[in-house]
Design an enzyme around this catalytic site. Structure first.
Site, PDB file in Angstrom:
ATOM      1  N   CYS A 328      -0.220   9.594  -2.907  1.00 47.61           N
ATOM      2  CA  CYS A 328      -0.325   8.955  -1.595  1.00 47.61           C
ATOM      3  C   CYS A 328      -1.610   8.139  -1.518  1.00 47.61           C
ATOM      4  O   CYS A 328      -1.858   7.286  -2.361  1.00 47.61           O
ATOM      5  CB  CYS A 328      -0.241  10.032  -0.503  1.00 47.61           C
ATOM      6  SG  CYS A 328      -0.207   9.408   1.196  1.00 47.61           S
ATOM      7  N   LEU A 329      -2.448   8.387  -0.529  1.00 42.32           N
ATOM      8  CA  LEU A 329      -3.705   7.663  -0.393  1.00 42.32           C
ATOM      9  C   LEU A 329      -4.605   7.876  -1.605  1.00 42.32           C
ATOM     10  O   LEU A 329      -5.364   6.979  -1.994  1.00 42.32           O
ATOM     11  CB  LEU A 329      -4.416   8.110   0.885  1.00 42.32           C
ATOM     12  CG  LEU A 329      -5.759   7.486   1.233  1.00 42.32           C
ATOM     13  CD1 LEU A 329      -5.689   5.974   1.206  1.00 42.32           C
ATOM     14  CD2 LEU A 329      -6.223   7.981   2.597  1.00 42.32           C
TER      15      LEU A 329
END
Length: 594
Positions: A328-329
């Site tokens: 994800c991030l």
């Protein structure tokens, strides 16, 4: 030489390529007043900008008013739907088949009770109303795409308030259960509601979380914390095989989640799976920030997070390149780091793996509803007051995006039907929420989501722009079919951003459940295809049509991909080193911060 003052009217020069960022803190008394007002407004509106909605409505209403063709089309559609509903009355009285079917992903009216009169008439009328509003809020000449999506989303939320399934008096399943149990289901539901309200007021985890305690039931893969900075702890996991592949794996999770989604219960822990397959695994555990961390930005997460971890690994496992993995991030941060390292001639990475991580943000999915200048400015004002984005704000946004799955279905099952299902490890992890520092979140939203600086070559590291096109080491990217956070078509864009060899996997499931996809998990499948370095681009839809489905877990395919790009197995490295001695047992301290 005498000093010569610059004219009072002189203005600072701004380089056309330099990123222009809104200061996190107001710089003048007037700005401070505006900031406080915006923060107060955010408190009232649950961090949603009313001006964004107002502008979208004005755009839609104004253009619809000067679109007589669209008005005529909607009038004809309404008349056709009323006529269809009237002609189907007899069929519905006889419990005949529905004349309008819900969308394939809509499970609100799947129970048989919904197909008997008068409830079939209620749900059919509602579905027709939904479809009319979908037509009314889309395809209006001149309305911007962003405003169209906002108005359509707002219409869906308003319609949900009047759904017959969300009203106990018009929901046949609730009525049948109430009659059968003499109202005991409602009494149980009230008790569950009171318990949940009390837990929320005392900031306690949801009921059932106690069965999934961190360090006892989840996050139990043996290891040691070998490095600690202000922002992260680095965990080195203990080997379970006599020999290991020499290139270590560094996992960079997102700091909007606790790392142990990749180390849940022993049967579905990706970290344990990798260790048992003979890999030396390191994983970052991010610290949950508080108001003192308000000034921590993306550069801090890069230096005190990724680079600090990489330096420790290079000392513990010297002269070995690293398989870096980001989720994800964390995957976006890894892509930034890999591009900067490639720019600077740093060859310490052997490969890059991205789990549900975006590098191009032009199509970020439904989250784009909450990303524009007005919305971000409101969030920034509120974050200045607190110093961080609260976990509740993030959870609220996701609940709105998936209102039926995350909100209405829970209200119906628990509070109306009186059913409290057992909480599993993934649900308990999801309730173990985190915060985000104000500066980092502001930079992330503006530079990446709003301006798309990373994919367009404007994002700067150490004062100089980076390019994802400089990444030439092998890339393994995973997208999930029903991802609302990082849509797989957006993740797939790494193909045209980097000329490297790209192996792309599309797996069943969503942003979390698609990644936690252990071997043996039922009803799991995936597609996988490798684009050799330098070959032509294959668009997402063509990729989908040409890539066959394979049953099972993609974990085994990724592990074999790592093996092919690793040297012959060797004896395991020691835990820690002279410069990075073991500090404490995994899972460490930071993961326990609330």
């Amino acid at each position: 030489m005498p000093h010569t003052a610059e004219p009072a009217t002189a203005l600072p020069l701004i380089s056309p390529s330099a990123p222009v960022l809104t200061p996190l803190r107001a710089e003048s008394p007037a700005q401070q007043i505006d900031q406080h007002v915006h923060a107060a407004l955010a408190q009232i509106t649950n961090s949603l900008s009313p001006l964004t909605l107002a502008l979208a409505l004005i755009d839609w209403v104004g253009h619809l008013a000067v679109s007589p063709g669209k008005q005529l089309e909607l009038a004809k559609l309404a008349a056709a739907e009323v006529a269809a509903l009237q002609s189907a009355q007899l069929s519905m009285l006889q419990h005949g088949p529905d004349f309008v079917a819900p969308w394939s992903s809509d499970h609100r009216f799947k129970e048989d009770a919904w197909h008997h009169w008068p409830f079939n008439a209620l749900q059919q009328s509602f579905l027709l109303t939904e479809r009319w509003w979908k037509a009314a809020t889309s395809g209006v000449w001149g309305v911007s795409g962003h405003h169209e999506r906002i108005v359509s989303f707002a219409a869906r939320q308003m319609l949900d308030l009047f759904s017959p399934g969300n009203n106990p008096l018009t929901n046949p399943v609730v009525l049948e259960r109430t009659v059968k149990e003499g109202g005991n289901n409602l009494l149980r539901g009230i008790s569950y509601l009171l318990e949940d309200t009390q837990r929320a007021a005392k900031s306690r985890p949801p009921a059932g979380s106690e069965a999934h305690q961190v360090g006892r039931d989840v996050a139990v893969t043996p290891g040691k914390v070998v490095c600690r900075t202000r922002l992260m702890e680095l965990i080195q996991y203990s080997p379970t095989t006599e020999k290991v592949h020499p290139e270590p794996i560094l996992i960079v999770p997102a700091w909007i989640m606790k790392y142990y989604i990749l180390d849940l219960s022993p049967h579905n822990s990706l970290i344990k799976f990798l260790v048992d397959q003979g890999h030396t695994v390191f994983c970052i555990s991010w610290r949950n920030p508080d108001k003192e961390d308000r000034e921590q930005g993306m550069d801090n997460y890069l230096e005190d997070g990724f680079h600090a971890a990489l330096q420790a690994i290079n000392d513990i496992v010297p002269k070995r390149r690293v398989h870096a993995t980001g989720y994800c991030l964390g995957g976006t941060l890894l892509a930034i780091a890999a591009a900067a390292m490639a720019r600077d001639g740093d060859e310490r990475l052997a490969s890059v793996t991205l789990f549900a991580a975006q590098t191009d943000f032009t199509e970020p999915g439904e989250l784009a509803l909450f990303i524009d200048d007005s919305q971000i400015s409101l969030l920034e004002a509120q974050m200045v007051e607190k110093g961080y984005l609260t976990a509740g704000q993030m959870a609220g946004a996701f609940q709105l995006l998936r209102s039926y799955d995350l909100l209405w279905s829970r209200l119906i099952s628990q509070y109306l039907l009186g059913e409290r299902g057992a909480m599993n490890d993934l649900m308990a992890w999801n309730a173990d929420t985190t915060r985000m520092p104000a500066r980092m979140h502001s930079q992330y939203l503006r530079q990446l989501f709003l301006h798309d600086d990373l994919s367009e070559g404007r994002y700067q590291v150490a004062g100089r722009p980076i390019s994802l096109g400089d990444i030439t080491i092998p890339v393994f990217a995973v997208g999930t079919e029903s991802d609302h956070v990082a849509p797989w078509r957006s993740v797939h864009k790494i193909h045209y951003l980097s000329p490297a060899e790209v192996t792309f996997v599309l797996t069943s499931g969503g942003h979390n459940a698609g990644i936690v996809s252990e071997p043996g998990h039922p009803r799991r499948h995936y597609r996988i295809r490798t684009r050799p370095a330098g070959e032509t681009y294959v668009a997402a839809e063509q990729w989908l049509e040409e890539t066959p489905i394979q049953e099972g877990s993609w974990w085994t395919a990724w592990q074999q991909w790592l093996v092919v790009r690793s040297a012959m197995p060797v004896a395991p490295a020691k835990t820690g080193s002279r410069h990075y001695p073991p500090l404490e047992d995994a899972p460490g301290t930071y993961v326990l911060h609330k």
